[in-house]
Structure formats: structure tokens, C-alpha cells
Design an enzyme around this catalytic site. Structure first.
Site, mmCIF file in Angstrom:
data_model
loop_
_atom_site.group_PDB
_atom_site.id
_atom_site.type_symbol
_atom_site.label_atom_id
_atom_site.label_comp_id
_atom_site.label_asym_id
_atom_site.label_seq_id
_atom_site.Cartn_x
_atom_site.Cartn_y
_atom_site.Cartn_z
ATOM 1 N N HIS A 36 0.838 -1.207 0.000
ATOM 2 C CA HIS A 36 0.000 0.000 0.000
ATOM 3 C C HIS A 36 0.862 1.241 0.000
ATOM 4 O O HIS A 36 1.897 1.269 0.654
ATOM 5 C CB HIS A 36 -0.867 0.056 1.266
ATOM 6 C CG HIS A 36 -1.734 -1.132 1.428
ATOM 7 N ND1 HIS A 36 -1.251 -2.331 1.869
ATOM 8 C CD2 HIS A 36 -3.044 -1.307 1.171
ATOM 9 C CE1 HIS A 36 -2.234 -3.214 1.877
ATOM 10 N NE2 HIS A 36 -3.331 -2.621 1.450
ATOM 11 N N LYS A 95 -1.115 -7.942 -5.003
ATOM 12 C CA LYS A 95 -1.978 -6.773 -4.804
ATOM 13 C C LYS A 95 -1.162 -5.503 -4.589
ATOM 14 O O LYS A 95 -0.191 -5.493 -3.846
ATOM 15 C CB LYS A 95 -2.877 -6.998 -3.584
ATOM 16 C CG LYS A 95 -3.803 -5.816 -3.318
ATOM 17 C CD LYS A 95 -4.818 -6.127 -2.246
ATOM 18 C CE LYS A 95 -4.201 -6.019 -0.896
ATOM 19 N NZ LYS A 95 -5.174 -6.134 0.198
ATOM 20 N N SER A 106 -13.168 0.884 4.520
ATOM 21 C CA SER A 106 -11.873 0.642 5.173
ATOM 22 C C SER A 106 -10.751 1.381 4.459
ATOM 23 O O SER A 106 -9.609 1.302 4.871
ATOM 24 C CB SER A 106 -11.569 -0.860 5.230
ATOM 25 O OG SER A 106 -11.225 -1.337 3.956
HETATM 26 O O1 LIG Z 1 -5.606 -3.709 0.601
HETATM 27 C C1 LIG Z 1 -6.753 -3.395 0.741
HETATM 28 C C2 LIG Z 1 -7.413 -2.523 -0.196
HETATM 29 C C3 LIG Z 1 -8.029 -1.343 0.487
HETATM 30 O O2 LIG Z 1 -7.006 -0.529 0.984
HETATM 31 C C4 LIG Z 1 -8.843 -0.502 -0.539
HETATM 32 O O3 LIG Z 1 -8.319 0.521 -0.953
HETATM 33 O O4 LIG Z 1 -9.957 -0.889 -0.890
HETATM 34 C C5 LIG Z 1 -8.937 -1.837 1.598
HETATM 35 C C6 LIG Z 1 -8.205 -2.704 2.596
HETATM 36 O O5 LIG Z 1 -9.127 -3.197 3.568
HETATM 37 C C7 LIG Z 1 -7.556 -3.864 1.890
HETATM 38 O O6 LIG Z 1 -6.764 -4.601 2.792
#
Ligand SMILES: O=C1C[C@@](O)(C(=O)O)C[C@@H](O)[C@@H]1O
Length: 248
Positions: A143, A169, A230
Site C-alpha cells: 500500500h 496486490k 476501510s
Molecule cells: O488492501 C486493501 C485494499 C483497500 O485498501 C482498498 O483501498 O480498498 C482496503 C483494505 O481493507 C484492503 O486490505
């Protein structure tokens, strides 16, 4: 040897439409139970991302019962311990990360485990081993809440993840329209090039196109809300489902 959890989870992410996943978090037992019931009744939701970094208030019995309800409702469970560094609530070190996953795995019995790519390599390898010993799919995740890497860097990142995970991801924050186009191009590239399904997400308003993308640009899975979001820019399950029905 890849087991049934891996196969079921990976197959759900290899359909022509992105699977719809709802993240759930628990501030208290009652609101968690409400979310579980709401999700159980919604047939558009295939995957539940259980954000265990928020489950500290729940007893082991409550965790086990709610996991059982979700399994009975036919939902695939992705267990995610999101660290503070990547936008979550978990504050422990890498050793504690592995211990928490080991403890919760037996209570929740998920089909997939989210493992952050930034976790130190030895701990990451142990977590991957743990997941595969329990026949779970490994989702490698990364992320960036501030930037979007260049297309070349993002491809290298997903390629690196693909050496140890069953699903890759990347969720990041576009700052320009070009960043969003790069993320769509990344999804299209991953579909053609990688053997694993890829989840590519642009957060915030500018990234919303990536959450509804279809066809050649479709991610394997899209995170959507039933109430509480989230991450910035998530859209509702109903909206995504309606768009999928209309367009794809
Ligand atoms: O990695 C992700 C994607 C996310 O960050 C989103 O942007 O939808 C939401 C998180 O809960 C999930 O773990």
C-alpha cells in the site's frame, strides 16, 4: 502442494467479473455481528476481508462463532492483519505479526491470508509456509497512501510479489489522472502476463475507475462497502454490483 482453500480463492479471482469483497472491522462485538449478518444476506458479496487488526475487543469464542456464520453463508474469508505502516491498526513487530496470524488462523479458518510485502523476508517466508500448510491462498499486498509508482516500478513490484504469492496486490493513491491510467494499464498487463490474479487499486476519488474497471482492465477482486469504508474511495457493494450487471 496447493490445497482446496488456494484453489477456491484463486478461482474466484479468475472470473470475467472482479469478485466483490467487503472488509469488516470490529469496534465492538455487536456492530461486528450486524456486519456479519448484513454480509451473510448479500449474495453479491463473494469474499469477506476480516481485518483482524481491529478484532482485539472480540473474545475467541465470538471470533469462532462469527467465522462459522460467514462460512455457512458461503463466503470466502481473507484474513488481513494490517500494520500501522500500511494504514491499519496493528502495532506489533514482525515476530508478533507471525504469532497473531498463527493464533487466529485456527479460530477463523480462512481461505486466504494477506501478507504484506514489506514484512522482513524470514517472517514472510514463515507466514507463507503457515498459509500453505493450512492450504490457504497467499495474497501479497503493498500500500502507498501518498503516491502511485511509475508503471515500470509497479510492474517490478507485482513481479517480485508473484515469486512467493498466489495473488498479488497493489493499492496506492493516484495524484494525477495519468496515475489512474497507469494503474489500469498495470491491471491489463498483469492479466496478460502474470499467472496469478492481480488486485490493483487506486484509492481516493481519482482512483475510483480502478474499482469499477471491467474487461481487459478488471482486477481479480474489488473492495466495496456495506456501510463502513476501510479505505478512501471505496464504493458500495450495490453500486458495483449494479454496474457489473449493466455493463459486463
Ligand atoms: O488492501 C486493501 C485494499 C483497500 O485498501 C482498498 O483501498 O480498498 C482496503 C483494505 O481493507 C484492503 O486490505
Amino acid at each position: 502442494m496447493k490445497g482446496s482453500g488456494v484453489v477456491k480463492f484463486v478461482q474466484a479471482l479468475q472470473q470475467s467479473r472482479p469478485a466483490i469483497a467487503v472488509p469488516i472491522s470490529a469496534s465492538d462485538g455487536q456492530s461486528f455481528l450486524q456486519q456479519v449478518d448484513l454480509i451473510g444476506q448479500n449474495s453479491a458479496v463473494q469474499v469477506v476481508e476480516w481485518r483482524v487488526d481491529t478484532s482485539a475487543a472480540l473474545s475467541d469464542d465470538a471470533i469462532q462463532q462469527m467465522a462459522e456464520r460467514l462460512h455457512q453463508a458461503g463466503k470466502l474469508l481473507l484474513m488481513t492483519l494490517r500494520t500501522q505502516a500500511e494504514g491499519g491498526a496493528f502495532q506489533g513487530d514482525a515476530q508478533a505479526y507471525q504469532c497473531e496470524y498463527t493464533r487466529l488462523l485456527n479460530l477463523i479458518a480462512p481461505e486466504a491470508l494477506d501478507i504484506e510485502a514489506s514484512v522482513p523476508e524470514t517472517i514472510r517466508e514463515s507466514c507463507v509456509q503457515l498459509a500453505h500448510d493450512h492450504q490457504l491462498a497467499v495474497v501479497a499486498s503493498a500500500h502507498d497512501f501518498h503516491h502511485t509508482p511509475s508503471l515500470a516500478d509497479a510492474k517490478s513490484q507485482l513481479r517480485a510479489q508473484s515469486t512467493w504469492a498466489d495473488v498479488v496486490k497493489l493499492a496506492c493513491m493516484p495524484q494525477t489522472p495519468q496515475d489512474t491510467l497507469n494503474l489500469l494499464a498495470l491491471s491489463a498487463w498483469a492479466r496478460k502476463t502474470l499467472k496469478q490474479p492481480a488486485i490493483v487499486i487506486g484509492m481516493g476519488q481519482l482512483g475510483q475507475l480502478t474499482r469499477v474497471a471491467s474487461g481487459a482492465f478488471a482486477p481479480g477482486l474489488t473492495f466495496a462497502t456495506l456501510g463502513h469504508a476501510s479505505a478512501p474511495g471505496q464504493l458500495s457493494v450495490n453500486l458495483i454490483h449494479e454496474l457489473q450487471e449493466e455493463l459486463f
